[in-house]
Design an enzyme around this catalytic site. Structure first.
Site, short mmCIF file in Angstrom:
data_model
loop_
_atom_site.label_atom_id
_atom_site.label_comp_id
_atom_site.label_asym_id
_atom_site.label_seq_id
_atom_site.Cartn_x
_atom_site.Cartn_y
_atom_site.Cartn_z
CD GLU A 33 -84.49 9.68 13.83
OE1 GLU A 33 -83.76 8.74 13.45
OE2 GLU A 33 -85.43 10.12 13.15
CB CYS A 81 -89.94 16.48 17.32
SG CYS A 81 -90.99 15.12 16.74
CD GLU A 128 -91.37 20.40 15.19
OE1 GLU A 128 -90.64 19.44 15.48
OE2 GLU A 128 -92.08 20.41 14.17
CB CYS A 152 -94.06 19.45 17.33
SG CYS A 152 -92.78 18.24 17.67
N1 THU Z 1 -90.10 14.87 13.29
C1 THU Z 1 -89.79 16.11 13.76
O1 THU Z 1 -88.65 16.39 14.13
N2 THU Z 1 -90.79 17.03 13.81
C2 THU Z 1 -92.06 16.84 13.39
O2 THU Z 1 -92.91 17.71 13.55
C3 THU Z 1 -92.42 15.58 12.68
C4 THU Z 1 -91.43 14.48 12.84
C5 THU Z 1 -89.04 13.86 13.26
C6 THU Z 1 -89.18 12.77 14.29
C7 THU Z 1 -88.33 11.66 13.67
O3 THU Z 1 -86.99 11.86 14.07
C8 THU Z 1 -88.45 11.90 12.17
O4 THU Z 1 -89.00 13.20 12.02
C9 THU Z 1 -89.35 10.89 11.45
O5 THU Z 1 -90.59 10.83 12.06
#
Ligand code: THU
Length: 137
Positions: free
Chosen positions: A50, A59, A61, A95
């Site tokens: 983040e 994310c 992925e 993703c």
């Molecule tokens: N997030 C992911 O890393 N992958 C996903 O497929 C869904 C969401 C993360 C993004 C963010 O840092 C946190 O989850 C909350 O949304």
């Protein structure tokens, strides 16, 4: 479609959990870890990263795909991602698109409702073939 043995899913799940422990998620406090099996037997993984500028957070992925490409690329055949409670998580829409680009046709994903193929979780996907068909016309 090659079905995975349980021990292969177990290894992928462990890799996803290990990746999740590395997540940088101070804002959402929702760590995510993802792992995938490459056709040649390698496992690649990633975690969410983040940012203080919330919208630019990455994310898990996204990190996985970057790691795949940096390691020479490859075709993904199986994928799980987990949340901070080590519960299987459904990859977000963006993703699924990222994964689709590098997926085997029958790539398997672990989802909260069981094992699904990439085309089940991203039907009628827009992919490299659409661009190829367009430019080849
Ligand atoms: N997030 C992911 O890393 N992958 C996903 O497929 C869904 C969401 C993360 C993004 C963010 O840092 C946190 O989850 C909350 O949304």
């Amino acid at each position: 479609m090659r079905l995975l043995e349980n021990r292969e899913w177990d290894s992928l799940f462990s890799a996803a959990c290990e990746a999740m422990e590395k997540a940088y998620a101070p804002y959402s406090k929702f760590p995510v870890g993802a792992a995938a099996l490459v056709e040649d037997g390698r496992i690649v993984s990633g975690c969410n990263v983040e940012n203080a500028s919330y919208g630019v957070g990455l994310c898990a992925e996204c990190s996985l795909i970057s790691n795949l490409v940096m390691a020479g690329g490859g075709v993904l055949t199986a994928f799980p991602c987990v949340d901070g409670h080590k519960k299987v998580l459904m990859p977000c829409g963006r993703c699924r698109q990222l994964l689709f680009e590098h997926s085997a046709e029958d790539m398997l994903l672990q989802t909260p409702s069981g094992t699904r193929t990439i085309s089940e979780v991203l039907p009628q996907a827009f992919g490299p073939r659409e661009l190829k068909d367009f430019y080849d016309e």
